[in-house]
Motif scaffolding. Structure first.
Motif, PDB file in Angstrom:
ATOM      1  N   THR A 138      14.967  -0.625  -4.065  1.00  0.00           N
ATOM      2  CA  THR A 138      14.257  -0.977  -2.844  1.00  0.00           C
ATOM      3  C   THR A 138      13.334   0.180  -2.470  1.00  0.00           C
ATOM      4  O   THR A 138      13.709   1.344  -2.613  1.00  0.00           O
ATOM      5  N   THR A 139      12.139  -0.146  -2.038  1.00  0.00           N
ATOM      6  CA  THR A 139      11.191   0.908  -1.658  1.00  0.00           C
ATOM      7  C   THR A 139      10.241   0.393  -0.573  1.00  0.00           C
ATOM      8  O   THR A 139      10.201  -0.814  -0.313  1.00  0.00           O
ATOM      9  N   ASP A 140       9.502   1.317   0.040  1.00  0.00           N
ATOM     10  CA  ASP A 140       8.476   0.887   1.007  1.00  0.00           C
ATOM     11  C   ASP A 140       7.283   0.279   0.261  1.00  0.00           C
ATOM     12  O   ASP A 140       6.870  -0.834   0.514  1.00  0.00           O
ATOM     13  N   VAL A 141       6.746   1.090  -0.661  1.00  0.00           N
ATOM     14  CA  VAL A 141       5.544   0.668  -1.385  1.00  0.00           C
ATOM     15  C   VAL A 141       5.840   0.674  -2.882  1.00  0.00           C
ATOM     16  O   VAL A 141       6.309   1.683  -3.423  1.00  0.00           O
ATOM     17  N   LEU A 142       5.594  -0.436  -3.532  1.00  0.00           N
ATOM     18  CA  LEU A 142       5.754  -0.529  -4.983  1.00  0.00           C
ATOM     19  C   LEU A 142       4.374  -0.641  -5.607  1.00  0.00           C
ATOM     20  O   LEU A 142       3.600  -1.536  -5.269  1.00  0.00           O
ATOM     21  N   VAL A 143       4.057   0.282  -6.507  1.00  0.00           N
ATOM     22  CA  VAL A 143       2.778   0.218  -7.210  1.00  0.00           C
ATOM     23  C   VAL A 143       3.039  -0.202  -8.651  1.00  0.00           C
ATOM     24  O   VAL A 143       3.805   0.459  -9.362  1.00  0.00           O
ATOM     25  N   VAL A 144       2.423  -1.295  -9.068  1.00  0.00           N
ATOM     26  CA  VAL A 144       2.586  -1.763 -10.450  1.00  0.00           C
ATOM     27  C   VAL A 144       1.389  -1.291 -11.268  1.00  0.00           C
ATOM     28  O   VAL A 144       0.259  -1.747 -11.048  1.00  0.00           O
ATOM     29  N   GLY A 145       1.627  -0.377 -12.193  1.00  0.00           N
ATOM     30  CA  GLY A 145       0.561   0.130 -13.057  1.00  0.00           C
ATOM     31  C   GLY A 145       0.172   1.552 -12.685  1.00  0.00           C
ATOM     32  O   GLY A 145      -0.240   1.809 -11.555  1.00  0.00           O
ATOM     33  N   ALA A 146       0.305   2.469 -13.653  1.00  0.00           N
ATOM     34  CA  ALA A 146       0.014   3.879 -13.382  1.00  0.00           C
ATOM     35  C   ALA A 146      -1.303   4.313 -14.001  1.00  0.00           C
ATOM     36  O   ALA A 146      -1.400   5.366 -14.628  1.00  0.00           O
ATOM     37  N   GLY A 147      -2.336   3.480 -13.860  1.00  0.00           N
ATOM     38  CA  GLY A 147      -3.685   3.911 -14.218  1.00  0.00           C
ATOM     39  C   GLY A 147      -4.249   4.701 -13.045  1.00  0.00           C
ATOM     40  O   GLY A 147      -3.540   4.976 -12.074  1.00  0.00           O
ATOM     41  N   PRO A 148      -5.538   5.048 -13.109  1.00  0.00           N
ATOM     42  CA  PRO A 148      -6.139   5.825 -12.020  1.00  0.00           C
ATOM     43  C   PRO A 148      -6.010   5.146 -10.649  1.00  0.00           C
ATOM     44  O   PRO A 148      -5.678   5.808  -9.652  1.00  0.00           O
ATOM     45  N   ALA A 149      -6.239   3.836 -10.599  1.00  0.00           N
ATOM     46  CA  ALA A 149      -6.181   3.151  -9.306  1.00  0.00           C
ATOM     47  C   ALA A 149      -4.759   3.166  -8.743  1.00  0.00           C
ATOM     48  O   ALA A 149      -4.545   3.419  -7.550  1.00  0.00           O
ATOM     49  N   GLY A 150      -3.779   2.936  -9.610  1.00  0.00           N
ATOM     50  CA  GLY A 150      -2.383   2.938  -9.171  1.00  0.00           C
ATOM     51  C   GLY A 150      -1.940   4.309  -8.697  1.00  0.00           C
ATOM     52  O   GLY A 150      -1.339   4.455  -7.623  1.00  0.00           O
ATOM     53  N   SER A 151      -2.242   5.327  -9.484  1.00  0.00           N
ATOM     54  CA  SER A 151      -1.807   6.678  -9.112  1.00  0.00           C
ATOM     55  C   SER A 151      -2.451   7.140  -7.808  1.00  0.00           C
ATOM     56  O   SER A 151      -1.815   7.799  -6.983  1.00  0.00           O
TER      57      SER A 151
END
Ligand SMILES: Cc1cc2nc3c(=O)[nH]c(=O)nc-3n(C[C@H](O)[C@H](O)[C@H](O)COP(=O)(O)OP(=O)(O)OC[C@H]3O[C@@H](n4cnc5c(N)ncnc54)[C@H](O)[C@@H]3O)c2cc1C
Ligand code: SF4
Ligand code: SF4
Lengths: 63, 396
Positions: free
Chosen positions: B6-19
């Motif tokens: 469980t988290t506040d914000v989940l980012v899917v994809g660690a490309g430049p936009a995700g990071s």
């Protein structure tokens, strides 16, 4: 019902370079790429052939 | 078994936009988890590695070892290989670095991690979780094991594949004429000029271009983008690129040391990039510049805004489509006008014959443009070949 054409993605690595171009353009979002494994949903795919054109190396064949 | 998270914000994809999104959400106090399906961030490199530089400091990216070399300008080649040179003086922020893209992506992920983001590799989202129409996380697989990640805000930063948004019901579908299919070789022992990024237009690459971005010491990224709607046969992208190389002795003598491909969207901006519980960013939101095919800068610029709004929504407890209008309006204020204009320009350019391309570049010979823009280029062309610019009246 007429049977669908056969769609084949040569994904053993001989042709496919796992670039995801086909995934992003498939209008039915039915191709899935896992690093070096590519699958598509036979039932959802309409054989529209868009992915065939989008593949830069010709790894997808419909016939 | 992999435990659910469980988290506040989940980012899917660690490309430049995700990071970038992850970093800025964490900096604003949110608990952030970023998942990446690859085992190594930034690798394999699917990129020409050219980028402008003026925007970097605005979004908090500092120069590092990811800079491969700094170029002085760009050269545009017409089909008969007349050259138009764009140098730093009048292109300003449009030219800049050739980068080591894997290092760049890793650096942005490190910056995110240092801001408090948890990064998990070899973890792929496979569908979204929805409750009462709102996205509340994703189903994922880690080392092949299924588990769930629940999040107040889910960010789709999954790149060109752009599946997470579509699973959530946001259309990111593009037409064949709004995509380039790309292939690139890294080549060694080629005669390229380290001072320039080179672009070759016309029928050598229908609806796209061939690029040569120097990497130093005879090394270069030599690639092609072809508009999918102009593809005639299987593997056209590769065939066109091989043909181009064959016809250029300085490259034909080179050796290929790697090959990558990918899709680049050359579309107008999407109508919608947010939904209840979810925001789309970068290539996933089709933010690539439709004229240049560059997407790194836009993804990072939008990512910063996206991260800030995500954190705000967490604090306010309002991860709604209405609240996310702040992001929708925010990124459009910075990027939309140019994306739209460049899309219109692209729509025209892809129809030009080789003869017209030659005239355009010829008209620019010896012209000093104060500032590089579609408008200024057309003004210059208009002086010599008014018939060419007729089609472009809307831009004059
Ligand atoms: C051949 C080629 C050359 C290019 N050259 C240039 C250039 O010279 N300059 C430039 O500015 N732009 C260039 N681009 C465009 C540029 O690469 C993209 O705009 C940029 O990578 C966008 O960043 P992003 O973070 O949005 O997406 P990406 O960098 O694609 O990152 C998305 C990440 O999400 C991961 N992912 C995808 N699906 C999932 C999932 N389900 N679960 C978990 N993780 C997932 C991927 O593995 C990937 O790491 C080029 C593109 C191509 C294809
Ligand atoms: S043929 Fe059409 S529907 Fe089937 S996988 Fe290819 S793009 Fe998707
Ligand atoms: S577009 Fe072609 S090379 Fe790329 S992942 Fe799909 S099948 Fe493989």
């Amino acid at each position: 019902m007429p049977s669908k054409k056969h769609l084949h993605i040569e994904s053993s690595g001989q042709l496919c370079i796992y670039c995801g171009a086909c995934v992003g353009i498939c209008p039915l979002n039915c191709i899935y790429l896992d690093e070096t494994r590519i699958t598509f949903d036979e039932k959802v795919c309409t054989r529209c052939e868009v992915c065939v054109k989008a593949c830069p190396v010709g790894a997808i064949e419909i016939g | 078994m992999t435990a659910d998270l469980t988290t506040d914000v989940l980012v899917v994809g660690a490309g430049p936009a995700g990071s970038m999104t992850a970093k800025w959400a964490a900096k604003h106090g949110a608990k952030v988890l970023m998942i990446e399906k690859r085992q190594e961030i930034g690798s394999p490199v699917r990129c020409g590695e050219g980028m402008s530089k003026a925007w970097l400091s605005d979004v908090g990216i500092t120069p590092g070892r990811w800079i491969n070399l700094e170029v002085e300008g760009a050269r545009i080649y017409s089909p008969s290989e007349k050259v138009f040179e764009i140098n730093e003086k009048h292109a300003g922020n449009e030219v800049g670095y050739v980068v080591e893209r894997d290092e760049f992506d890793k650096q942005l992920a490190i910056d995110a991690a240092n801001a408090g983001v948890d990064v998990v590799l070899k973890t792929a989202a496979t569908s979204v979780l929805k409750e009462n129409g709102r996205v509340v996380g994703v189903k994922a697989k880690r080392f092949g094991e299924p588990f769930e990640i629940r999040a107040t805000v889910t960010i789709a930063a999954d790149g060109f594949e752009s599946q997470v948004g579509r699973w959530a019901g946001i259309s990111t579908n593009i037409a064949m004429r709004d995509m380039d299919t790309c292939l690139q070789y890294r080549m060694t022992n080629v005669d390229c000029d380290v001072r320039y990024c080179d672009f070759f237009l016309g029928k050598v690459a229908p609806g796209g271009y061939v690029w040569v971005f120097p990497k130093g010491e005879g090394l270069a990224n030599v690639g092609i983008g072809v508009q999918v709607s102009q593809v005639k046969a299987m593997a056209d992208a590769r065939n066109y690129l091989d043909r181009w190389i064959e016809h250029h002795p300085g490259y034909a003598k080179g050796k290929k040391i790697d090959m990558v491909g990918g899709g680049v969207s050359i579309s107008a901006p999407l109508k919608q990039t947010v939904g209840d519980g979810i925001m789309l960013v970068g290539d996933a939101a089709r933010m690539i510049d439709p004229l240049t095919g560059g997407g790194i800068a836009n993804g990072c610029i939008a990512g910063k805004i996206c991260g800030e709004v995500a954190a705000e929504a967490v604090h306010a407890g309002t991860p709604t489509k209405e609240f996310f209008q702040k992001y929708e309006v925010g990124w459009r204020a910075v990027l939309e006008e140019k994306l739209y204009r460049n899309w219109l320009a692209k729509e025209k350019l892809v129809q030009l014959s080789d003869e017209t391309f030659d005239k355009v570049i010829d008209a620019l010979q010896g012209v000093r443009l104060e500032k590089l823009s579609v408008h200024n280029i057309l003004k210059a062309v208009n002086e010599k070949y008014p018939e060419v610019t007729k089609e472009f009246e809307a831009f004059l």
